[in-house]
Design a protein around this motif. Structure first.
Motif, PDB file in Angstrom:
ATOM      1  N   VAL A 146     -24.604  59.969   7.511  1.00 28.85           N
ATOM      2  CA  VAL A 146     -25.074  61.242   6.952  1.00 28.85           C
ATOM      3  C   VAL A 146     -25.341  61.075   5.461  1.00 28.85           C
ATOM      4  CG1 VAL A 146     -24.438  63.635   6.464  1.00 28.85           C
ATOM      5  CG2 VAL A 146     -23.952  62.660   8.715  1.00 28.85           C
ATOM      6  N   GLY A 147     -24.399  60.466   4.753  1.00 25.46           N
ATOM      7  CA  GLY A 147     -24.542  60.304   3.305  1.00 25.46           C
ATOM      8  C   GLY A 147     -25.723  59.445   2.913  1.00 25.46           C
ATOM      9  N   LEU A 148     -25.855  58.273   3.533  1.00 24.75           N
ATOM     10  CA  LEU A 148     -26.957  57.376   3.181  1.00 24.75           C
ATOM     11  C   LEU A 148     -28.304  57.895   3.669  1.00 24.75           C
ATOM     12  CD1 LEU A 148     -25.282  53.894   3.696  1.00 24.75           C
ATOM     13  CD2 LEU A 148     -25.760  55.077   1.551  1.00 24.75           C
ATOM     14  N   GLY A 149     -28.320  58.510   4.846  1.00 24.33           N
ATOM     15  CA  GLY A 149     -29.563  59.098   5.337  1.00 24.33           C
ATOM     16  C   GLY A 149     -30.045  60.214   4.421  1.00 24.33           C
ATOM     17  N   PHE A 150     -29.120  61.070   4.006  1.00 28.36           N
ATOM     18  CA  PHE A 150     -29.449  62.157   3.094  1.00 28.36           C
ATOM     19  C   PHE A 150     -29.922  61.611   1.748  1.00 28.36           C
ATOM     20  CE2 PHE A 150     -28.097  66.055   0.619  1.00 28.36           C
ATOM     21  CZ  PHE A 150     -29.075  66.882   1.162  1.00 28.36           C
ATOM     22  N   GLU A 151     -29.261  60.569   1.261  1.00 29.04           N
ATOM     23  CA  GLU A 151     -29.673  59.949   0.002  1.00 29.04           C
ATOM     24  C   GLU A 151     -31.098  59.407   0.093  1.00 29.04           C
ATOM     25  OE1 GLU A 151     -28.189  56.506  -3.093  1.00 29.04           O
ATOM     26  OE2 GLU A 151     -28.008  56.150  -0.941  1.00 29.04           O
ATOM     27  N   ARG A 152     -31.423  58.749   1.203  1.00 32.48           N
ATOM     28  CA  ARG A 152     -32.785  58.214   1.380  1.00 32.48           C
ATOM     29  C   ARG A 152     -33.828  59.332   1.368  1.00 32.48           C
ATOM     30  NH1 ARG A 152     -31.629  52.928   2.892  1.00 32.48           N
ATOM     31  NH2 ARG A 152     -29.870  52.724   4.283  1.00 32.48           N
ATOM     32  N   LEU A 153     -33.506  60.441   2.012  1.00 38.07           N
ATOM     33  CA  LEU A 153     -34.448  61.563   2.050  1.00 38.07           C
ATOM     34  C   LEU A 153     -34.603  62.212   0.671  1.00 38.07           C
ATOM     35  CD1 LEU A 153     -33.540  63.186   5.479  1.00 38.07           C
ATOM     36  CD2 LEU A 153     -35.416  61.619   4.935  1.00 38.07           C
ATOM     37  N   LEU A 154     -33.517  62.333  -0.064  1.00 36.88           N
ATOM     38  CA  LEU A 154     -33.596  62.881  -1.424  1.00 36.88           C
ATOM     39  C   LEU A 154     -34.390  61.957  -2.343  1.00 36.88           C
ATOM     40  CD1 LEU A 154     -29.992  64.294  -1.956  1.00 36.88           C
ATOM     41  CD2 LEU A 154     -32.107  65.591  -1.590  1.00 36.88           C
ATOM     42  N   THR A 155     -34.238  60.661  -2.152  1.00 36.46           N
ATOM     43  CA  THR A 155     -35.020  59.695  -2.931  1.00 36.46           C
ATOM     44  C   THR A 155     -36.493  59.812  -2.590  1.00 36.46           C
ATOM     45  OG1 THR A 155     -33.136  58.199  -3.050  1.00 36.46           O
ATOM     46  CG2 THR A 155     -35.314  57.243  -3.475  1.00 36.46           C
ATOM     47  N   ALA A 156     -36.800  59.928  -1.304  1.00 34.30           N
ATOM     48  CA  ALA A 156     -38.196  60.065  -0.865  1.00 34.30           C
ATOM     49  C   ALA A 156     -38.832  61.348  -1.402  1.00 34.30           C
ATOM     50  CB  ALA A 156     -38.282  60.044   0.653  1.00 34.30           C
ATOM     51  N   ALA A 157     -38.027  62.391  -1.545  1.00 37.08           N
ATOM     52  CA  ALA A 157     -38.522  63.670  -2.059  1.00 37.08           C
ATOM     53  C   ALA A 157     -38.644  63.671  -3.575  1.00 37.08           C
ATOM     54  CB  ALA A 157     -37.606  64.796  -1.607  1.00 37.08           C
ATOM     55  N   GLY A 158     -38.203  62.605  -4.233  1.00 31.64           N
ATOM     56  CA  GLY A 158     -38.299  62.522  -5.682  1.00 31.64           C
ATOM     57  C   GLY A 158     -37.152  63.185  -6.412  1.00 31.64           C
ATOM     58  N   ILE A 159     -36.123  63.597  -5.689  1.00 37.87           N
ATOM     59  CA  ILE A 159     -34.979  64.268  -6.298  1.00 37.87           C
ATOM     60  C   ILE A 159     -34.002  63.249  -6.874  1.00 37.87           C
ATOM     61  CG2 ILE A 159     -33.012  65.790  -5.829  1.00 37.87           C
ATOM     62  CD1 ILE A 159     -34.834  67.120  -3.694  1.00 37.87           C
ATOM     63  N   LEU A 160     -33.886  62.092  -6.234  1.00 36.93           N
ATOM     64  CA  LEU A 160     -33.025  61.012  -6.714  1.00 36.93           C
ATOM     65  C   LEU A 160     -33.867  59.785  -7.023  1.00 36.93           C
ATOM     66  CD1 LEU A 160     -29.994  61.029  -4.240  1.00 36.93           C
ATOM     67  CD2 LEU A 160     -30.039  61.890  -6.566  1.00 36.93           C
ATOM     68  N   GLY A 161     -33.420  58.982  -7.937  1.00 35.48           N
ATOM     69  CA  GLY A 161     -34.063  57.693  -8.218  1.00 35.48           C
ATOM     70  C   GLY A 161     -35.505  57.816  -8.660  1.00 35.48           C
ATOM     71  N   ALA A 162     -36.290  56.802  -8.301  1.00 40.16           N
ATOM     72  CA  ALA A 162     -37.686  56.726  -8.734  1.00 40.16           C
ATOM     73  C   ALA A 162     -38.585  57.691  -7.981  1.00 40.16           C
ATOM     74  CB  ALA A 162     -38.201  55.296  -8.574  1.00 40.16           C
ATOM     75  N   GLY A 163     -38.142  58.172  -6.819  1.00 42.02           N
ATOM     76  CA  GLY A 163     -38.917  59.165  -6.104  1.00 42.02           C
ATOM     77  C   GLY A 163     -39.831  58.608  -5.045  1.00 42.02           C
ATOM     78  N   ALA A 164     -40.659  59.486  -4.533  1.00 40.30           N
ATOM     79  CA  ALA A 164     -41.501  59.188  -3.375  1.00 40.30           C
ATOM     80  C   ALA A 164     -42.484  58.049  -3.619  1.00 40.30           C
ATOM     81  CB  ALA A 164     -42.243  60.449  -2.949  1.00 40.30           C
ATOM     82  N   ALA A 165     -42.853  57.803  -4.866  1.00 38.66           N
ATOM     83  CA  ALA A 165     -43.835  56.750  -5.156  1.00 38.66           C
ATOM     84  C   ALA A 165     -43.340  55.374  -4.722  1.00 38.66           C
ATOM     85  CB  ALA A 165     -44.167  56.743  -6.642  1.00 38.66           C
ATOM     86  N   THR A 166     -42.034  55.172  -4.693  1.00 34.78           N
ATOM     87  CA  THR A 166     -41.499  53.855  -4.344  1.00 34.78           C
ATOM     88  C   THR A 166     -40.928  53.794  -2.924  1.00 34.78           C
ATOM     89  OG1 THR A 166     -39.342  54.394  -5.272  1.00 34.78           O
ATOM     90  CG2 THR A 166     -40.935  53.347  -6.747  1.00 34.78           C
ATOM     91  N   VAL A 167     -40.970  54.897  -2.194  1.00 36.91           N
ATOM     92  CA  VAL A 167     -40.385  54.949  -0.863  1.00 36.91           C
ATOM     93  C   VAL A 167     -41.500  54.964   0.174  1.00 36.91           C
ATOM     94  CG1 VAL A 167     -38.936  56.280   0.713  1.00 36.91           C
ATOM     95  CG2 VAL A 167     -38.354  56.164  -1.710  1.00 36.91           C
ATOM     96  N   GLY A 168     -41.492  53.976   1.070  1.00 34.16           N
ATOM     97  CA  GLY A 168     -42.507  53.887   2.104  1.00 34.16           C
ATOM     98  C   GLY A 168     -42.166  54.735   3.313  1.00 34.16           C
ATOM     99  N   ALA A 169     -43.120  54.810   4.231  1.00 42.22           N
ATOM    100  CA  ALA A 169     -42.935  55.595   5.451  1.00 42.22           C
ATOM    101  C   ALA A 169     -41.786  55.042   6.295  1.00 42.22           C
ATOM    102  CB  ALA A 169     -44.227  55.618   6.252  1.00 42.22           C
TER     103      ALA A 169
END
Length: 130
Positions: A19-42
């Motif tokens: 749950v924690g890591l999956g949620f973190e990946r989704l937040l990163t993809a949404a641009g809320i955490l880390g570099a954001g959606a620009a660096t996260v692939g499909a």
């Protein structure tokens, strides 16, 4: 603690990493955490959804026997593909070994959850645990 409390605690603790890591990946993809959606692939986004969904299924006890087996198999594959400690030396090897053993350990917990579910399904005297 009662049997039910131990059972629920095992599900909560075992699911927390997914749950924690999956949620973190989704937040990163949404641009809320880390570099954001620009660096996260499909693929990473799909993996985050898979991980979060599997974690929630374990947490809620839905199809627990089969989801726990699926995630156990997934973690064994991930341990060998993502954490090849034998290819490293020094501190890098230690870090990879730590992650490898973490996966192996979580796999053991998932196998226990799956086994408890199979026994619970076969033995009505165990009662409803979750």
């Amino acid at each position: 603690m009662t049997r039910r409390a131990f059972y629920v605690a095992a599900r909560v603790l075992s699911s927390s990493v997914f749950v924690g890591l999956g949620f973190e990946r989704l937040l990163t993809a949404a641009g809320i955490l880390g570099a954001g959606a620009a660096t996260v692939g499909a693929g990473a986004l799909a993996f985050g959804v898979f991980e979060l969904a599997a974690g929630l299924m374990i947490l809620l006890g839905w199809q627990l026997r089969w989801v726990a087996l699926l995630m156990a198999a997934f973690l064994v594959v991930d341990a060998f593909l993502s954490h090849p400690f034998w290819r490293y030396a020094g501190m890098e090897q230690h870090g990879q070994l730590l992650h490898f053993l973490k996966n192996v350990s979580i796999t053991g917990g998932l196998l226990l959850l799956s086994w408890v579910e199979s026994v619970r399904e076969e033995d009505p005297t165990m009662g409803r645990l979750g």
